[in-house]
Design an enzyme around this catalytic site. Structure first.
Site, PDB file in Angstrom:
ATOM      1  CD  GLU A  38      13.856  55.967  -8.800  1.00 60.67           C
ATOM      2  OE1 GLU A  38      14.204  54.904  -8.264  1.00 60.67           O
ATOM      3  OE2 GLU A  38      13.216  56.859  -8.213  1.00 60.67           O
ATOM      4  NE  ARG A  97      23.648  45.466  -6.572  1.00 61.89           N
ATOM      5  CZ  ARG A  97      22.650  46.269  -6.986  1.00 61.89           C
ATOM      6  NH1 ARG A  97      21.512  45.762  -7.358  1.00 61.89           N
ATOM      7  NH2 ARG A  97      22.795  47.562  -6.996  1.00 61.89           N
ATOM      8  CE  LYS A 153      20.134  54.882  -9.039  1.00 65.85           C
ATOM      9  NZ  LYS A 153      19.136  54.982 -10.091  1.00 65.85           N
TER      10      LYS A 153
HETATM   11  P1  ATP Z   1      21.167  51.765  -6.937  1.00 66.86           P
HETATM   12  O1  ATP Z   1      21.026  50.644  -5.965  1.00 66.86           O
HETATM   13  O2  ATP Z   1      22.579  52.104  -7.269  1.00 66.86           O
HETATM   14  O3  ATP Z   1      20.340  52.958  -6.615  1.00 66.86           O
HETATM   15  P2  ATP Z   1      19.181  50.909  -8.692  1.00 66.86           P
HETATM   16  O4  ATP Z   1      18.987  49.497  -9.039  1.00 66.86           O
HETATM   17  O5  ATP Z   1      18.204  51.487  -7.750  1.00 66.86           O
HETATM   18  O6  ATP Z   1      20.660  51.139  -8.281  1.00 66.86           O
HETATM   19  P3  ATP Z   1      18.255  51.789 -11.179  1.00 66.86           P
HETATM   20  O7  ATP Z   1      18.315  53.143 -11.747  1.00 66.86           O
HETATM   21  O8  ATP Z   1      16.938  51.222 -10.832  1.00 66.86           O
HETATM   22  O9  ATP Z   1      19.198  51.826  -9.946  1.00 66.86           O
HETATM   23  O10 ATP Z   1      19.055  50.783 -12.101  1.00 66.86           O
HETATM   24  C1  ATP Z   1      18.827  50.648 -13.464  1.00 66.86           C
HETATM   25  C2  ATP Z   1      19.266  49.297 -13.910  1.00 66.86           C
HETATM   26  O11 ATP Z   1      20.635  49.084 -13.596  1.00 66.86           O
HETATM   27  C3  ATP Z   1      18.480  48.223 -13.220  1.00 66.86           C
HETATM   28  O12 ATP Z   1      18.052  47.288 -14.194  1.00 66.86           O
HETATM   29  C4  ATP Z   1      19.437  47.622 -12.253  1.00 66.86           C
HETATM   30  O13 ATP Z   1      19.163  46.269 -12.057  1.00 66.86           O
HETATM   31  C5  ATP Z   1      20.784  47.854 -12.930  1.00 66.86           C
HETATM   32  N1  ATP Z   1      21.844  47.946 -11.923  1.00 66.86           N
HETATM   33  C6  ATP Z   1      21.909  48.779 -10.883  1.00 66.86           C
HETATM   34  N2  ATP Z   1      23.003  48.530 -10.143  1.00 66.86           N
HETATM   35  C7  ATP Z   1      23.665  47.512 -10.742  1.00 66.86           C
HETATM   36  C8  ATP Z   1      24.860  46.790 -10.459  1.00 66.86           C
HETATM   37  N3  ATP Z   1      25.622  47.066  -9.401  1.00 66.86           N
HETATM   38  N4  ATP Z   1      25.227  45.799 -11.307  1.00 66.86           N
HETATM   39  C9  ATP Z   1      24.480  45.520 -12.380  1.00 66.86           C
HETATM   40  N5  ATP Z   1      23.349  46.154 -12.698  1.00 66.86           N
HETATM   41  C10 ATP Z   1      22.926  47.137 -11.895  1.00 66.86           C
HETATM   42 MG    MG Z   2      16.143  50.404  -8.877  1.00 72.06          MG
END
Ligand code: ATP
Ligand code: MG
Length: 558
Positions: A36, A262, A272
């Site tokens: 995102e 994760r 984020k």
């Molecule tokens: P955040 O919690 O940091 O905001 P998010 O999951 O909301 O992360 P996205 O932009 O939706 O952020 O993430 C894009 C991809 O990266 C998703 O498929 C998510 O599962 C993966 N991802 C995010 N954080 C991690 C992590 N700590 N380890 C592995 N994959 C991750």
């Molecule tokens: Mg997300």
């Protein structure tokens, strides 16, 4: 904290291998990385990027980059561009397969209308609070919305009017009609569309209704022909919903969602939202502050794409949540830089040394290897003169037995130059602080060995005072003082910020050849660690960021 090392992504590889053997998806493997664009990518995202792109690469498939941009308020083009830049920086290529969920808005709307026509979705006019009340709890079933039995015609009409902007924000939602008694809360008639007048960075004001992630995601996957939709474990409970939506839309292919654990890294936060807060509250100097676990921060710190890829391979991909020590990442960086970084001498905390028997005004140069194990990297020229700087720590007035460096009356080797011997210690009259050493040198020891065979136990680095390049060096420590600041109960995770995470050393003295160092290039300062030229500073004296120390300093602290 523990580190588990498994074969890279073995269980997902097994699933894909079996799918291919069973002839599923006509032998195609299509994955995607769906960030995102509401912030900069962090090292956790790197795990997902490496996983998705390498699986596609290894199985002869392809990996899409998709901006999952269905949340207009927090998203921007700046973030989307930064995401693209970082995926490329990590060494991955999506080719023509760059997509935006916002490009599917019309299709998503039509698929939602299909659900309405099939009696699988309805327009609900409960407000947010009423909806919460109807939702039930983990132990009690929810209550159906009084609007659940609206006719298809009425629902279609209301949904179209939601789109055309007839209603206030929040006045209605479109909801899936699934099961208000499901033990899985995600299946209790979840919202599919909400009315929200927000400007979208790509679609502008075209839309005033936006799809929810749980609907947009499976449908976007299906539209793109994704075969394996790999996501993190917190979406496990959403998988029944992912599958439900696609089961209602049989005209679409049905990708398989697979969850993995994760990445959690110690002594930092990785959401984020929290990283943005650190930036906005000025706790760090920006997303690219070298203390941040963001990829722009790690890059500025001197971490390389290769080291990050090695790290992602080494930590493996599993099904249970694990914590990884920052030391694992640092080891990967250190291993790579040990092979590639040119060597140089840098004195971080200088102490002046006057070599009394070296003629005033005389100077000479030494040729030193750029890399001691790699003659092919050539040599560098290091000037020497009567006054030099050494590291304050390399002198002790009253040294203990095991201290092999300089002390009164002791002799050491100056790296690739001469033996020197400390003859006198000069102090500041007022403070008593040592301000200078008076030494002698043995001209017979040029190049670092004595013809009479006498040995010295210590070799120290140095820089000629007259030739030295003045620089600022920034040393970084962990950003937080506790291993899991995100879990800090009761308090604010920001209370656990490490006040000493940044130490700025001014007046460092570097080998003059470093004046030519290109922005972002990394050197090993002998005996000290790896340092990279800060690419963002335009001060007169160059700024070097310490990437990592030569040895693991975390193991001791942890
Ligand atoms: P955040 O919690 O940091 O905001 P998010 O999951 O909301 O992360 P996205 O932009 O939706 O952020 O993430 C894009 C991809 O990266 C998703 O498929 C998510 O599962 C993966 N991802 C995010 N954080 C991690 C992590 N700590 N380890 C592995 N994959 C991750
Ligand atoms: Mg997300």
């Amino acid at each position: 904290m523990s580190t588990t090392v498994t074969a890279p992504s073995s269980f997902i590889r097994n699933i894909i291998t079996e799918d291919l053997q069973a002839g599923k998806n006509e032998g195609r493997v299509v994955t995607r990385f769906p960030p995102e664009p509401n912030g900069y990518l962090h090292i956790g995202h790197a795990k997902s990027i490496c996983l998705n792109f390498s699986l596609a690469g290894d199985f002869g498939g392809r990996c899409h980059l998709r901006m999952d941009d269905t949340n207009p308020e927090k998203e921007s083009d700046e973030y989307a561009e930064a995401i693209k830049e970082m995926v490329h920086w990590l060494g991955f290529e999506w080719g023509e397969h760059l997509y935006y969920a916002s490009d599917y808005y019309e299709q998503l709307y039509q698929y939602a209308a299909d659900l309405v026509k099939a009696g699988k979705a309805f327009v609900c006019s409960l407000n947010a609070e009423q909806m919460r009340e109807h939702r039930g709890t983990l132990t009690e079933p929810g209550n159906a919305s009084p609007y659940r039995e609206r006719s298809v015609e009425e629902n279609l009409d209301l949904f179209a009017r939601m789109r055309s902007g007839e209603f206030e924000d929040g006045a209605h939602t479109l909801r899936a009609k699934i099961d208000m008694a499901s033990p899985n809360m995600n299946l209790r008639d979840p919202v599919i569309y909400r009315i929200q007048r927000a400007h979208h960075y790509r679609t502008g004001d075209t839309w005033c209704i936006y799809p929810m992630y749980d609907f947009a995601h499976p449908v976007s996957d299906a539209i793109e022909g994704i075969t394996h939709s790999i996501c993190t474990l917190e979406f496990e409970d959403h998988r029944p919903l992912y599958d439900w939506f696609l089961a209602q839309l049989p005209q679409l292919p049905h990708p398989q969602q697979i969850e993995f654990a994760r990445l959690n890294l110690g002594y930092t936060v990785m959401s984020k939202r929290k990283l943005l807060e650190l930036v906005e509250k000025g706790d760090v100097q920006g997303w690219d502050d070298p203390r941040m676990p963001s990829l722009v921060g790690l890059r500025r710190r001197g971490f390389t794409p290769g080291a990050i890829r090695t790290f992602c391979e080494r930590i493996g991909v599993g099904k249970s949540d694990s914590w990884i020590d920052m030391g694992v990442l640092e080891d990967c960086v250190r291993e790579e830089l040990n092979e590639t970084a040119p060597r140089a001498m840098g004195v971080l905390n200088p102490l002046k040394v006057v070599i009394e028997n070296y003629p005033e005004g005389q100077e000479e140069t030494f040729e030193a290897p750029v890399h001691p194990q790699k003659p092919e990297m050539g040599t560098r020229t290091v000037p020497f003169s009567r006054e030099i700087y050494i590291e304050r720590d390399d002198f002790m007035e009253d040294p203990p037995k095991k201290f092999f460096r300089l002390g009164p009356g002791r002799e050491v080797r100056l790296r690739c130059a001469y033996f020197i011997k400390c003859e006198e210690v000069v102090r500041d009259e007022q403070s008593g602080e040592i301000i200078e050493l008076r030494c002698s040198y043995d001209p017979e020891t040029r190049g670092g060995s004595a013809p009479d065979g006498r040995k010295v136990k210590g070799t120290i680095h140095w820089v000629s005072a007259a030739h030295a390049l003045d620089a600022e060096v920034r040393l970084y420590d962990r950003l937080f003082t506790v291993s899991n600041p995100g879990a800090k109960s009761g308090g604010d995770y920001r209370e656990a910020l490490n006040p000493e995470s940044l130490k700025v050393l001014k007046g460092c003295k570097l080998e003059p050849g470093l004046a030519e160092a290109a922005p972002a290039s990394t050197y090993q300062f002998e005996r000290q660690g790896y340092f990279c030229v800060d690419a963002e500073s335009s001060t007169q004296a160059p700024v070097f960021n310490r990437t990592v120390t030569l040895r693991d300093s975390w193991a001791k602290q942890a």
